[in-house]
Design a protein around this motif. Sequence first.
Motif, PDB file in Angstrom:
ATOM      1  N   SER A  49      11.163   1.924   4.252  1.00  0.00           N
ATOM      2  CA  SER A  49      10.706   1.347   5.520  1.00  0.00           C
ATOM      3  C   SER A  49       9.499   0.448   5.333  1.00  0.00           C
ATOM      4  O   SER A  49       9.223  -0.410   6.157  1.00  0.00           O
ATOM      5  N   GLY A  50       8.770   0.632   4.228  1.00  0.00           N
ATOM      6  CA  GLY A  50       7.536  -0.131   4.037  1.00  0.00           C
ATOM      7  C   GLY A  50       6.301   0.690   4.361  1.00  0.00           C
ATOM      8  O   GLY A  50       5.194   0.172   4.378  1.00  0.00           O
ATOM      9  N   GLN A  51       6.476   1.970   4.623  1.00  0.00           N
ATOM     10  CA  GLN A  51       5.308   2.823   4.910  1.00  0.00           C
ATOM     11  C   GLN A  51       4.528   3.122   3.631  1.00  0.00           C
ATOM     12  O   GLN A  51       3.316   3.273   3.661  1.00  0.00           O
ATOM     13  N   GLU A  56       2.337   4.609  -4.576  1.00  0.00           N
ATOM     14  CA  GLU A  56       1.744   5.626  -3.706  1.00  0.00           C
ATOM     15  C   GLU A  56       2.573   6.892  -3.636  1.00  0.00           C
ATOM     16  O   GLU A  56       2.102   7.927  -3.166  1.00  0.00           O
ATOM     17  N   ARG A 144       8.729  -4.502   0.428  1.00  0.00           N
ATOM     18  CA  ARG A 144       7.434  -5.029   0.003  1.00  0.00           C
ATOM     19  C   ARG A 144       6.738  -4.083  -0.967  1.00  0.00           C
ATOM     20  O   ARG A 144       5.808  -4.454  -1.647  1.00  0.00           O
ATOM     21  N   ASP A 361      11.367  12.742  14.300  1.00  0.00           N
ATOM     22  CA  ASP A 361      10.005  12.871  14.836  1.00  0.00           C
ATOM     23  C   ASP A 361       9.663  14.277  15.319  1.00  0.00           C
ATOM     24  O   ASP A 361       8.573  14.507  15.812  1.00  0.00           O
TER      25      ASP A 361
ATOM     26  N   GLN B   6       3.170  11.570  13.253  1.00  0.00           N
ATOM     27  CA  GLN B   6       3.494  10.158  13.402  1.00  0.00           C
ATOM     28  C   GLN B   6       4.902   9.989  13.957  1.00  0.00           C
ATOM     29  O   GLN B   6       5.841  10.600  13.470  1.00  0.00           O
ATOM     30  N   GLY B   8       8.213   7.923  14.280  1.00  0.00           N
ATOM     31  CA  GLY B   8       8.949   6.845  13.618  1.00  0.00           C
ATOM     32  C   GLY B   8       8.354   6.493  12.267  1.00  0.00           C
ATOM     33  O   GLY B   8       7.318   7.010  11.875  1.00  0.00           O
ATOM     34  N   LEU B   9       9.016   5.619  11.539  1.00  0.00           N
ATOM     35  CA  LEU B   9       8.513   5.206  10.231  1.00  0.00           C
ATOM     36  C   LEU B   9       7.657   3.964  10.403  1.00  0.00           C
ATOM     37  O   LEU B   9       7.963   3.103  11.230  1.00  0.00           O
ATOM     38  N   LEU B  10       6.597   3.858   9.617  1.00  0.00           N
ATOM     39  CA  LEU B  10       5.754   2.678   9.664  1.00  0.00           C
ATOM     40  C   LEU B  10       6.334   1.604   8.746  1.00  0.00           C
ATOM     41  O   LEU B  10       7.019   1.913   7.773  1.00  0.00           O
ATOM     42  N   THR B  11       6.045   0.349   9.057  1.00  0.00           N
ATOM     43  CA  THR B  11       6.574  -0.750   8.250  1.00  0.00           C
ATOM     44  C   THR B  11       5.433  -1.535   7.610  1.00  0.00           C
ATOM     45  O   THR B  11       5.598  -2.704   7.249  1.00  0.00           O
ATOM     46  N   THR B  12       4.303  -0.852   7.464  1.00  0.00           N
ATOM     47  CA  THR B  12       3.057  -1.437   6.995  1.00  0.00           C
ATOM     48  C   THR B  12       3.189  -2.534   5.934  1.00  0.00           C
ATOM     49  O   THR B  12       2.746  -3.659   6.133  1.00  0.00           O
ATOM     50  N   TRP B  13       3.786  -2.181   4.793  1.00  0.00           N
ATOM     51  CA  TRP B  13       3.775  -3.117   3.662  1.00  0.00           C
ATOM     52  C   TRP B  13       4.722  -4.277   3.869  1.00  0.00           C
ATOM     53  O   TRP B  13       4.719  -5.235   3.103  1.00  0.00           O
ATOM     54  N   ARG B  14       5.558  -4.214   4.879  1.00  0.00           N
ATOM     55  CA  ARG B  14       6.449  -5.337   5.154  1.00  0.00           C
ATOM     56  C   ARG B  14       5.767  -6.387   6.021  1.00  0.00           C
ATOM     57  O   ARG B  14       6.349  -7.426   6.307  1.00  0.00           O
ATOM     58  N   GLY B  16       3.046  -9.006   6.166  1.00  0.00           N
ATOM     59  CA  GLY B  16       2.207  -9.720   5.207  1.00  0.00           C
ATOM     60  C   GLY B  16       0.726  -9.708   5.545  1.00  0.00           C
ATOM     61  O   GLY B  16      -0.116  -9.540   4.668  1.00  0.00           O
ATOM     62  N   LYS B 188      -7.590   4.348  -3.681  1.00  0.00           N
ATOM     63  CA  LYS B 188      -7.564   5.793  -3.864  1.00  0.00           C
ATOM     64  C   LYS B 188      -7.847   6.173  -5.314  1.00  0.00           C
ATOM     65  O   LYS B 188      -7.752   7.330  -5.685  1.00  0.00           O
ATOM     66  N   GLY B 301       2.502  11.437  -0.506  1.00  0.00           N
ATOM     67  CA  GLY B 301       1.468  10.415  -0.623  1.00  0.00           C
ATOM     68  C   GLY B 301       1.071   9.756   0.681  1.00  0.00           C
ATOM     69  O   GLY B 301       0.210   8.871   0.697  1.00  0.00           O
ATOM     70  N   ASN B 302       1.652  10.159   1.789  1.00  0.00           N
ATOM     71  CA  ASN B 302       1.280   9.522   3.055  1.00  0.00           C
ATOM     72  C   ASN B 302      -0.183   9.763   3.413  1.00  0.00           C
ATOM     73  O   ASN B 302      -0.875   8.851   3.862  1.00  0.00           O
ATOM     74  N   THR B 305      -2.460   7.593   1.175  1.00  0.00           N
ATOM     75  CA  THR B 305      -2.285   6.171   1.463  1.00  0.00           C
ATOM     76  C   THR B 305      -2.996   5.772   2.749  1.00  0.00           C
ATOM     77  O   THR B 305      -3.652   4.737   2.808  1.00  0.00           O
ATOM     78  N   TYR B 306      -2.881   6.607   3.766  1.00  0.00           N
ATOM     79  CA  TYR B 306      -3.446   6.212   5.059  1.00  0.00           C
ATOM     80  C   TYR B 306      -4.865   6.722   5.278  1.00  0.00           C
ATOM     81  O   TYR B 306      -5.398   6.610   6.375  1.00  0.00           O
ATOM     82  N   VAL B 337      -0.211  11.727   9.798  1.00  0.00           N
ATOM     83  CA  VAL B 337       0.939  11.131   9.094  1.00  0.00           C
ATOM     84  C   VAL B 337       1.642  12.128   8.185  1.00  0.00           C
ATOM     85  O   VAL B 337       2.725  11.826   7.685  1.00  0.00           O
TER      86      VAL B 337
END
Lengths: 474, 360
Positions: A49-51, A56, A144, A361, B6, B8-14, B16, B188, B301-302, B305-306, B337
């Motif tokens: 998903s990109g999380q 990591e 990504r 969830d 949290q 849903g899933l986060l799309t952070t790294w997607r 830019g 980290k 690792g969530n 990472t966060y 998370v």
Amino acid sequence: MRVVIVGNGVAGIEAALALRAREPGATITIVSEESDHFFSRTALMWIHSGQLRHEETEPYERDLYARERFERVRARAVGLDPEAHTVRLAGGLAPLPYDRLLVACGSRPRPTPWPGAELRGVGHFVTHQDLAWLEREVWGGPSRGGSPPRPDAHLAATDERSPYRPRPDGHAARGGPPRHPVVIGGGLVGIEAVEVLLAAKLTPRFLVREEWFWPLALDRAEADWITGRLRAHGVLVHLGEHVEALEGEGTLARVRTDRASYDADVCVVAIGVVPNTDWIGDALARDAGGGVLVGPGLETSAEDVFAAGDCASVRWFHGARMPEPLWYTARAQGRVAGRRLAGDRADYARGVFYNSSKLADVEHTTVGLVSMNVEGERNWRFEERGAVRSTLRVVLAGERVVGMNALGRRWDHAVWIRWIEERRSLAYVLSHLAEASFDTELVPPLVVPRDAREAPPEGPAPSVIDAPLPAPEA
Amino acid sequence: MDLQGQDGLLTTWREGWRARGVAGWLVAALLTGFYVDLYFTDHLEPAARALGLPSKWMLYGAIYSVAMVGGAIYYLRAHGNGRYHRVRVGVNVAVQIALAFLLPLVMPWFGGEEFYFSYLWPLDWYKLHPATLASLPVHLALYSLLGSLIAAPLLAWRFGKRWYCSWVCGCGGLANTFGDPWRHLTSKRAAAWRFERVAVHTVMVLAILSTALLALDHVVGERHETLRLVVASAEPWSIKRLYGLVVGAVLAGVVGVGVYPLFGPRVWCRNFCPMAAVLGLAQKLGRFRIRVKPDMCISCGNCSTYCEMGIDVRAYAQRNESFTRAACVGCGMCAHVCPRGVLRLENAPPDERVRLPLAR
Ligand SMILES: Cc1cc2nc3c(=O)[nH]c(=O)nc-3n(C[C@H](O)[C@H](O)[C@H](O)COP(=O)(O)OP(=O)(O)OC[C@H]3O[C@@H](n4cnc5c(N)ncnc54)[C@H](O)[C@@H]3O)c2cc1C
Ligand code: SF4
């Protein structure tokens, strides 16, 4: 001392670390086909998903192998010769000699049992290579999060039976992400694949063979909540539907079930895992499912050979012998195996079962004998629909609490385990619930009104799964 | 869902702009440029006057508050199902607007002093300067003294430094709201932690020493010219001027906020803030901890990472170790998370505290 560990997963690495702590001088060689670095398999969905990025999901910094002096061989083990004390490798590499060997080769996806498994667009969601395949199907390339280092380094030394071979995708031919993604299999990995597709803004079709989602862990009412949430997100959930074939000309086009035929261009088959042990052949005694049979000290049928993690068939609390395909059990077994490799005595003692997960969830905790059809079982249920929505189910055998299953709130399983071991009653547990609460601060506590605390009458267990307990093996 | 965890899933790294892409660098350049302009020129003065504000600093306060509100909306959309987040961010934004913007703005209208209640020494390094104290009405001078030296560390001992760093402080507030999109960028690595410990405690010692020297100068400076020259003079290299420039402007502003999109939003708080260091020591000795459920962590690792403070939470979780780290600002994101509900922030009862050597 030369120790070889087949497997760079949690069982293999925990064993290597425990061994290194005891044997600073041992030569430790880790054979791994899948990846250069130990990573958390449980985290595949977040990379997609990109999380998270690959790095990591690696529990230790990448200098671990240098720091701990672990040698690495990126190749497939294809055979084992217990007499000669060697592990055979693919790709024409010289066999690896060992004084002691740990087999920690994990599981592989359960093979697709229907025609069409080889079609482009069909895959699994268990290995790094599966992840890369699904990333390409959806995004057209790696997320990504990038790729792990040297993703293909093992291809020079593998064979066609490996679950770590890259799979071709249909993204380019399709000209974009899938329009009709399908997930088959109503378990944890299945629902994770569904969530991954949702996060990519796709609406998957979710084919579940059972009458409700994950009957191994949930009863019907609990499962209805989860499937209701999936449907609210647009997922097309089908329950009690049996897949018969995957169809298409080279590329997947349809999934046919006993009820209908559906358009499909990508299909994640998530119908469980099996021990990844076919390369071992007859060298070690294995159970009917392929798991390497181990004794209390994780010793196998061959001298100086131990097995740990998903591939090891251990004795469960109820006497049956089968693998425990879980992260924390693989870790615990790895630690025991490490002490064994060092020559120390250590036994793997399985306590009360527990696990937690997150389903669409909704947080899920389970402890003890749940959905096990215990004799004389009664289920006390409570549903909360205030500021917090949650369910709590306490399983009783006679007057004694033997299990719990909860959705929507966080619980400290350690406290529940203690209650179960102390043979507590329902009344005791319900009046001490606050001790086991693990909700985040400021979340209002669960209050069970007095008139809802009665245990249900004795009677036949409200059958959750029909399968009886697996019979203990001799 | 349901007030924790949290959704849903986060799309952070997607995204830019959040993943050190071109847009991220651009935002960093803009932010840095803004701070250089703010601290080293007077370009913003006319704009402030045009808006009827007394100085560019008031205009900055207004911009700051707007950024925090916007960031808070972003934050609550991403994590707002968490009740802890809702309350914490709500309080933090309210404190910023009421105590760090409106009150200082209106107090002079009623003939009072412009006074920032939510900033304490040593973050507001000037608060305990003898000259500042002398210029204040007694009750405000007492507030500065007791608040900085007694109340703040005491509260940190009791509830963790979060009471300040992520419920009250404006710097922390901006980091947690406007800076939230970049929280995963904080390093980290063990090396980053080593740097943090050296840097933040160095600044702490400098802050205490320089304040002590200023006090000394206040008492005996009349008679010791060299001391006055070195410590409190208007020369650009005097301790007073240097600390104000290096720590107050460059580290807190230009670097602290400018690099949000590159190194995460807590570069200042983690590595340079002397207040965070002092409160961190109180926290280490106190009751706050992150409790870890035994053998439940899946090492995903969530949490690490966060973590905006760069704490490798997973390292503790996978060792089944409840812990207190001096750096932790108690934002609550690791617990939020964590997909397996392994972590819980809490103020442990006194007998259950984790006792760890101060140095860890
Ligand atoms: C998507 C997903 C989600 C999961 N989520 C959870 C969860 O939430 N909670 C939980 O408890 N469990 C979860 N699991 C299960 C958990 O990941 C496994 O139980 C755990 O990873 C097992 O670890 P292991 O070390 O035994 O094997 P693995 O992690 O499978 O490692 C196997 C290793 O062996 C190597 N190997 C295998 N065969 C060979 C060979 N022939 N030659 C050379 N090397 C070889 C591979 O390269 C690899 O390094 C999940 C699994 C999946 C797939
Ligand atoms: S504590 Fe939770 S978030 Fe952190 S690594 Fe473990 S399971 Fe993942």
